[in-house]
Scaffold this motif. Sequence first.
Motif, PDB file in Angstrom:
ATOM      1  N   LEU A  34      18.200   6.832  67.672  1.00 16.09           N
ATOM      2  CA  LEU A  34      18.139   8.134  67.013  1.00 16.09           C
ATOM      3  C   LEU A  34      17.563   9.196  67.947  1.00 16.09           C
ATOM      4  O   LEU A  34      18.066  10.330  68.007  1.00 16.09           O
ATOM      5  CB  LEU A  34      17.294   8.020  65.740  1.00 16.09           C
ATOM      6  N   PHE A  77      17.468  14.549  60.795  1.00 12.65           N
ATOM      7  CA  PHE A  77      16.727  13.620  61.652  1.00 12.65           C
ATOM      8  C   PHE A  77      15.558  13.004  60.899  1.00 12.65           C
ATOM      9  O   PHE A  77      15.306  11.794  60.991  1.00 12.65           O
ATOM     10  CB  PHE A  77      16.233  14.356  62.901  1.00 12.65           C
ATOM     11  N   ALA A 106      16.756  10.419  58.419  1.00  5.70           N
ATOM     12  CA  ALA A 106      17.228   9.240  59.146  1.00  5.70           C
ATOM     13  C   ALA A 106      16.064   8.444  59.721  1.00  5.70           C
ATOM     14  O   ALA A 106      16.068   7.201  59.703  1.00  5.70           O
ATOM     15  CB  ALA A 106      18.186   9.667  60.262  1.00  5.70           C
ATOM     16  N   TYR A 119      24.197   5.152  57.107  1.00  4.38           N
ATOM     17  CA  TYR A 119      23.404   5.681  58.215  1.00  4.38           C
ATOM     18  C   TYR A 119      24.289   6.066  59.389  1.00  4.38           C
ATOM     19  O   TYR A 119      24.161   7.153  59.963  1.00  4.38           O
ATOM     20  CB  TYR A 119      22.388   4.612  58.619  1.00  4.38           C
ATOM     21  N   ARG A 120      25.198   5.194  59.734  1.00  2.00           N
ATOM     22  CA  ARG A 120      26.063   5.441  60.882  1.00  2.00           C
ATOM     23  C   ARG A 120      26.969   6.641  60.647  1.00  2.00           C
ATOM     24  O   ARG A 120      27.148   7.488  61.536  1.00  2.00           O
ATOM     25  CB  ARG A 120      26.911   4.195  61.157  1.00  2.00           C
ATOM     26  N   LEU A 122      25.050  10.039  61.046  1.00  2.09           N
ATOM     27  CA  LEU A 122      24.777  10.417  62.429  1.00  2.09           C
ATOM     28  C   LEU A 122      26.061  10.730  63.185  1.00  2.09           C
ATOM     29  O   LEU A 122      26.085  11.601  64.064  1.00  2.09           O
ATOM     30  CB  LEU A 122      24.008   9.305  63.137  1.00  2.09           C
ATOM     31  N   LEU A 149      26.899  14.157  62.257  1.00  2.00           N
ATOM     32  CA  LEU A 149      25.950  15.053  62.912  1.00  2.00           C
ATOM     33  C   LEU A 149      26.402  15.373  64.330  1.00  2.00           C
ATOM     34  O   LEU A 149      26.328  16.522  64.782  1.00  2.00           O
ATOM     35  CB  LEU A 149      24.559  14.416  62.922  1.00  2.00           C
ATOM     36  N   LEU A 170      23.799   2.218  67.920  1.00  2.00           N
ATOM     37  CA  LEU A 170      22.882   2.299  66.784  1.00  2.00           C
ATOM     38  C   LEU A 170      22.414   0.938  66.282  1.00  2.00           C
ATOM     39  O   LEU A 170      21.738   0.874  65.254  1.00  2.00           O
ATOM     40  CB  LEU A 170      23.556   3.046  65.627  1.00  2.00           C
TER      41      LEU A 170
END
Length: 741
Positions: free
Chosen positions: A92, A275, A278, A339-340, A343, A346, A580
């Motif tokens: 991250l 962020f 996460a 989660y993946r 991001l 993002l 990740l």
Amino acid sequence: MEQTYQYAWIIPFLPLPVPMLIGVGLLLFPTATKSLRRMWAFQSILLLSIVMIFSMNLSIQQINSSSVYQYVWSWIINNDFSLEFGYLIDPLTSIMSILITTVGILVLIYSDNYMSHDHGYLRFFAYMSFFSTSMLGLVTSSNLIQIYIFWELVGVCSYLLIGFWFTRPVAAKACQKAFVTNRVGDFGLLLGILGFYWITGSFEFRDLFQIFNNLISNNEVNFVFVTLCAVLLFAGAIAKSAQFPLHVWLPDAMEGPTPISALIHAATMVAAGIFLVARLMPLFIVIPHIMNFISLIGIITVFLGATLALAQKDIKRGLAYSTMSQLGYMMLALGMGSYRSALFHLITHAYSKALLFLGSGSVIHSMETLVGYCPKKSQNMVLMGGLTKHIPITKNSFLLGTLSLCGIPPLACFWSKDEILNDSWLYSPSFAIIAWSTAGLTAFYMCRIYLLTFEGHLNVHFQNYSGKRNTPLYSISLWGKEGSKISNKNFRLGTLLKMKTNGRPSFFSNKVYKMDENVRNLIQPFLSIPNFGNTKTSLYPYESDNTMLFPILILILFTLFVGFLGIPFNQDVDILTKWLTPSINLLHNNSNHSIDWYEFCNDAVFSVSIASFGIFIAFFLYKPVYSSFQNLDLINSFVKMGPKRNFSDKIKNAIYDWSYNRGYIDAFYGTFLTVGMRKLAEFTHFFDRRIIDGIPNGVGLMSFFVAEVIKSVGGGRISSYLFFYFSYVSIFLLIYYFLNF
């Protein structure tokens, strides 16, 4: 590799010397510092480039070894209390560091030309470098206290940058609004940090997660208190990432220079909230109902941001609401446990939105040639159109960014947004319907922005014709059709079409509006600022300089190819999932995210169809009209105009009012919060003066009057004193006798 990680502390501190030296130079040697201002810009770019190379090296090592490194040192040690500072390098952190540095470098290069005319050039680069330092310090923090310190520094930097042109009242109000709104979330964040320290006795992430998971598994915590603390932590992310209901500061933040908008909306301030969620995902995922709350806030923000973008006339404000909606997608994904996907979106959104904002800055730069420095005109899409032949590079880059945000393959946002949309079906069908419909709205309003800006004829004409020749001005808008043929003898540069009608605004109107004559004259030069070299004066929009186009071209490459990070080529696991892996394992989710290409293609056809439908509707309603209102009859065949409005007109007007007035949320806050707080302050002021202070003041005043009366009674004669004395004693004795009889 161990030795490389030991020097990771330089990541947040390497850009710091630039703002410090600029500040000292302006204080001690102002003339010399200003004369070497390009040198400071070069140093800012150079130092941030070193940080970028170092971050990329760490990321490559993490991809190859799936390692996490943390280094801490004690700062305060006192009996049972210990506070440590340090840095944490994990996937991250490396992802955020690369985003901040790559986008930051391109924005700095762009700003060198964009801000070259501004007297605050050095101040701008000092703020930008300190902003980068604060954000890099935030993403490398190893504990909650350290995050809170850099969190506040990011807020201070955003305040300074949004209000960079503080002499303009609207900019001063915008930075104050951003600062106050974020203070609400930051206060909640502080309370949440203290609450979890009360529960676990630690600020460090590793210890915090381990202790809290043990307490949860042993059922040794009060779940009501834990949920409250988690909501308070999440409040900080709501404010920073402009989630409902603390989103109201984001569109007003557009009052800062356009490079600031690109940096804030792409990879820094608004990404800080994503962020934080996460980073704290191992904490949130074990608390009942908190993940549902995060996803609920995300889906509300997704839809609200898209609807508020529909009727915006300011190009930057339209992109701001787009950012709000896309951040909602990321928050929705985090709430669903994807989660993946969060991001991934993002990353792709950061580069696509940076491309769009820098492209809008190029457009504004060109429009200022025509109307002078006037944000209400140079950023108003109603006054644009027909820019394709004048700024083709900007046009093509903006088109690519638009298509990427719409979800058109193979551009970046298509891959990440599709994952979130597909995961939403597994999580909640109702959320999925809203998310998919918002994808169509996104395609509509982004295509609307593109068509109003670049297609058709330029609505602010820029050439002074002579004789009896007329210059047509045309503008077709979903929320109203305005235009007229104006005689050139009365034509002035920067003429503004009046948007007011006798009644409520409508989708289409065949009324011809008069032109406002209180505008600048054609012969007035574009910009005249002394001591800053030559100024450009042009009768036509012109393409930006190479130093502004270079970052745009680099962002085009990112927009085209960064989406391929999430696609497995000749392997079972794609690069992003491998990158990740440590974070995914921490969440106890060991899936390899394998792609079923047949199912993926079916879902992609559905999502692209929705986006294409939104683009088609936007093109139908905003398609260019070149020589006359040839499409007016076709449009009016669908909408009957006249003094009487049918039900569909009322619906359309309601949609327009909702979008253009920001969903009435700002008005609600102004009426019930601002005015309510003032009324409460007035009441407490009255209560304090008249009641709290009034009682003792009244007693003192009564004592004063009694003393004055007694003073008047006495004359200095002993016989009088004795008379009054025996009278009082007789009265008290009589009262005592009758009471005891």
